[in-house]
Design a protein around this motif. Structure first.
Motif, mmCIF file in Angstrom:
data_model
loop_
_atom_site.group_PDB
_atom_site.id
_atom_site.type_symbol
_atom_site.label_atom_id
_atom_site.label_comp_id
_atom_site.label_asym_id
_atom_site.label_seq_id
_atom_site.Cartn_x
_atom_site.Cartn_y
_atom_site.Cartn_z
ATOM 1 N N TYR A 1 11.139 8.617 1.518
ATOM 2 C CA TYR A 1 11.104 7.490 0.569
ATOM 3 C C TYR A 1 11.833 7.755 -0.749
ATOM 4 O O TYR A 1 11.884 6.871 -1.604
ATOM 5 C CB TYR A 1 9.642 7.107 0.296
ATOM 6 C CG TYR A 1 8.920 6.638 1.540
ATOM 7 C CD1 TYR A 1 9.353 5.501 2.223
ATOM 8 C CD2 TYR A 1 7.825 7.327 2.047
ATOM 9 C CE1 TYR A 1 8.702 5.072 3.366
ATOM 10 C CE2 TYR A 1 7.170 6.904 3.191
ATOM 11 C CZ TYR A 1 7.609 5.779 3.848
ATOM 12 O OH TYR A 1 6.971 5.350 4.978
ATOM 13 N N ARG B 1 6.886 1.043 13.853
ATOM 14 C CA ARG B 1 7.472 0.505 12.621
ATOM 15 C C ARG B 1 8.590 -0.508 12.895
ATOM 16 O O ARG B 1 9.069 -1.184 11.982
ATOM 17 C CB ARG B 1 8.018 1.638 11.744
ATOM 18 C CG ARG B 1 6.947 2.546 11.213
ATOM 19 C CD ARG B 1 7.499 3.524 10.186
ATOM 20 N NE ARG B 1 6.637 4.694 10.113
ATOM 21 C CZ ARG B 1 5.541 4.787 9.357
ATOM 22 N NH1 ARG B 1 5.187 3.783 8.585
ATOM 23 N NH2 ARG B 1 4.804 5.886 9.365
ATOM 24 N N HIS C 1 3.408 -4.058 9.515
ATOM 25 C CA HIS C 1 3.237 -3.873 10.954
ATOM 26 C C HIS C 1 1.880 -4.349 11.456
ATOM 27 O O HIS C 1 1.585 -4.233 12.636
ATOM 28 C CB HIS C 1 3.425 -2.389 11.303
ATOM 29 C CG HIS C 1 4.554 -1.743 10.556
ATOM 30 N ND1 HIS C 1 5.858 -2.152 10.709
ATOM 31 C CD2 HIS C 1 4.574 -0.754 9.619
ATOM 32 C CE1 HIS C 1 6.643 -1.420 9.909
ATOM 33 N NE2 HIS C 1 5.881 -0.573 9.238
ATOM 34 N N ASN D 1 7.945 -5.503 -0.403
ATOM 35 C CA ASN D 1 7.855 -4.366 0.506
ATOM 36 C C ASN D 1 6.390 -4.267 0.897
ATOM 37 O O ASN D 1 5.570 -3.773 0.121
ATOM 38 C CB ASN D 1 8.321 -3.079 -0.179
ATOM 39 C CG ASN D 1 8.272 -1.894 0.773
ATOM 40 O OD1 ASN D 1 7.633 -1.959 1.823
ATOM 41 N ND2 ASN D 1 8.932 -0.807 0.407
ATOM 42 N N GLY E 1 4.839 -2.405 2.882
ATOM 43 C CA GLY E 1 4.340 -1.096 3.329
ATOM 44 C C GLY E 1 3.782 -1.202 4.733
ATOM 45 O O GLY E 1 4.317 -1.924 5.583
ATOM 46 N N GLY E 2 2.676 -0.510 4.973
ATOM 47 C CA GLY E 2 2.076 -0.486 6.306
ATOM 48 C C GLY E 2 1.601 -1.854 6.786
ATOM 49 O O GLY E 2 1.510 -2.086 8.008
ATOM 50 N N HIS F 1 12.499 -2.629 2.867
ATOM 51 C CA HIS F 1 11.919 -1.321 3.193
ATOM 52 C C HIS F 1 12.855 -0.244 2.699
ATOM 53 O O HIS F 1 14.073 -0.325 2.913
ATOM 54 C CB HIS F 1 11.714 -1.176 4.705
ATOM 55 C CG HIS F 1 10.794 -2.208 5.254
ATOM 56 N ND1 HIS F 1 9.431 -2.144 5.089
ATOM 57 C CD2 HIS F 1 11.046 -3.369 5.902
ATOM 58 C CE1 HIS F 1 8.884 -3.220 5.633
ATOM 59 N NE2 HIS F 1 9.837 -3.982 6.134
ATOM 60 N N LEU F 2 12.278 0.762 2.060
ATOM 61 C CA LEU F 2 13.084 1.885 1.568
ATOM 62 C C LEU F 2 13.720 2.630 2.732
ATOM 63 O O LEU F 2 14.909 2.958 2.708
ATOM 64 C CB LEU F 2 12.194 2.846 0.766
ATOM 65 C CG LEU F 2 11.627 2.260 -0.538
ATOM 66 C CD1 LEU F 2 10.347 2.985 -0.932
ATOM 67 C CD2 LEU F 2 12.659 2.343 -1.646
ATOM 68 N N SER F 3 12.909 2.900 3.746
ATOM 69 C CA SER F 3 13.393 3.648 4.910
ATOM 70 C C SER F 3 13.918 2.681 5.973
ATOM 71 O O SER F 3 13.616 1.488 5.940
ATOM 72 C CB SER F 3 12.242 4.476 5.493
ATOM 73 O OG SER F 3 11.230 3.627 6.014
ATOM 74 N N ARG G 1 12.575 5.074 13.021
ATOM 75 C CA ARG G 1 11.377 5.912 12.895
ATOM 76 C C ARG G 1 10.452 5.687 14.097
ATOM 77 O O ARG G 1 10.920 5.374 15.172
ATOM 78 C CB ARG G 1 10.712 5.618 11.556
ATOM 79 C CG ARG G 1 11.653 5.902 10.380
ATOM 80 C CD ARG G 1 11.005 5.596 9.054
ATOM 81 N NE ARG G 1 9.800 6.425 8.842
ATOM 82 C CZ ARG G 1 8.869 6.176 7.929
ATOM 83 N NH1 ARG G 1 8.983 5.122 7.140
ATOM 84 N NH2 ARG G 1 7.823 6.970 7.806
ATOM 85 N N PRO H 1 0.790 -1.223 0.000
ATOM 86 C CA PRO H 1 0.000 0.000 0.000
ATOM 87 C C PRO H 1 0.825 1.277 0.000
ATOM 88 O O PRO H 1 1.850 1.357 0.668
ATOM 89 C CB PRO H 1 -0.838 -0.104 1.284
ATOM 90 C CG PRO H 1 -0.168 -1.140 2.113
ATOM 91 C CD PRO H 1 0.490 -2.077 1.149
ATOM 92 N N VAL I 1 13.217 1.389 9.024
ATOM 93 C CA VAL I 1 12.027 1.329 9.886
ATOM 94 C C VAL I 1 12.394 1.363 11.374
ATOM 95 O O VAL I 1 11.565 1.746 12.206
ATOM 96 C CB VAL I 1 11.175 0.080 9.575
ATOM 97 C CG1 VAL I 1 10.404 0.270 8.273
ATOM 98 C CG2 VAL I 1 12.021 -1.193 9.488
ATOM 99 N N ARG J 1 5.325 10.814 -2.471
ATOM 100 C CA ARG J 1 4.931 10.555 -1.099
ATOM 101 C C ARG J 1 6.133 10.766 -0.174
ATOM 102 O O ARG J 1 7.111 10.036 -0.280
ATOM 103 C CB ARG J 1 4.503 9.093 -1.029
ATOM 104 C CG ARG J 1 4.277 8.569 0.344
ATOM 105 C CD ARG J 1 4.212 7.053 0.322
ATOM 106 N NE ARG J 1 3.857 6.573 1.640
ATOM 107 C CZ ARG J 1 4.147 5.379 2.100
ATOM 108 N NH1 ARG J 1 4.797 4.517 1.337
ATOM 109 N NH2 ARG J 1 3.795 5.031 3.305
HETATM 110 C C1 DQA Z 1 7.971 1.137 4.208
HETATM 111 C C2 DQA Z 1 8.000 1.397 5.715
HETATM 112 C C3 DQA Z 1 6.616 1.207 6.320
HETATM 113 O O1 DQA Z 1 6.650 1.462 7.716
HETATM 114 C C4 DQA Z 1 5.619 2.163 5.678
HETATM 115 O O2 DQA Z 1 4.328 1.908 6.187
HETATM 116 C C5 DQA Z 1 5.645 2.096 4.197
HETATM 117 C C6 DQA Z 1 6.924 1.972 3.498
HETATM 118 C C7 DQA Z 1 9.338 1.458 3.557
HETATM 119 O O3 DQA Z 1 9.545 1.033 2.414
HETATM 120 O O4 DQA Z 1 10.178 2.133 4.155
HETATM 121 O O5 DQA Z 1 4.610 2.206 3.547
HETATM 122 O O6 DQA Z 1 7.701 -0.249 3.987
#
Ligand code: DQA
Length: 146
Positions: free
Chosen positions: A22, A110, A79, A73, A75-76, A99-101, A106, A9, A103, A17
């Motif tokens: 990201y 996460r 979690h 990946n 996304g949300g 994950h791009l970031s 943060r 997502p 986690v 975004r």
């Molecule tokens: C993410 C990290 C998740 O916490 C977040 O909800 C995302 C992107 C990332 O790629 O860093 O949607 O998966």
């Protein structure tokens, strides 16, 4: 040797975004990059994105038979989703969670991933390069059968 690359997502909004978190590459840029890297490694990529948990689960099921590995990946849903984790746990092929970031640097919610315990490898905080690293890892595993 085909690899399934699944983005969850809000990753359709990549580039627009929270670019400070990201990055500025779009999802199309990311997919193009994956294809190029996969080609260099002797792999093929089938890339999917969905904002819907059930669709992601159906997509993961395709790797029960048709793929040599999965990069996801979530996304949300990382979690929150026991169901997505269960789908990944069922797979007979290696799974790389990306994950791009970072986690872990943060919000505390996460730091917990339902997916990590069933992933073969986890990459976080390397931006789009994380997908390249995941492909390289799968190439070693799949082509050398280690
Ligand atoms: C993410 C990290 C998740 O916490 C977040 O909800 C995302 C992107 C990332 O790629 O860093 O949607 O998966």
């Amino acid at each position: 040797r085909r690899v399934l690359v699944v983005n969850g997502p809000n990753l359709d909004l990549l580039g627009r975004r929270e670019p400070a978190v990201y990055g500025t590459d779009t999802l199309a840029d990311l997919v193009e990059r994956c294809r190029r890297t996969a080609g260099e490694l002797g792999l093929e990529v089938d890339a999917r994105q969905s904002n819907h948990e059930g669709v992601l689960i159906d997509t993961v099921h395709e790797a029960m038979t048709d793929f040599a590995g999965v990069i996801i990946n979530p996304g949300g849903y990382t979690h929150t989703s026991v169901a997505l984790r269960d789908a990944l746990a069922a797979l007979p092929v290696p799974v790389v969670e990306v994950h791009l970031s970072n986690v872990h640097a943060r919000e505390s919610f996460r730091s917990h991933s339902y997916v990590s315990p069933v992933a073969t490898a986890v990459i976080a905080g390397a931006g789009v390069t994380g997908y390249d690293l995941a492909l390289r890892f799968l190439a070693e595993k799949v082509l050398r059968r280690t």
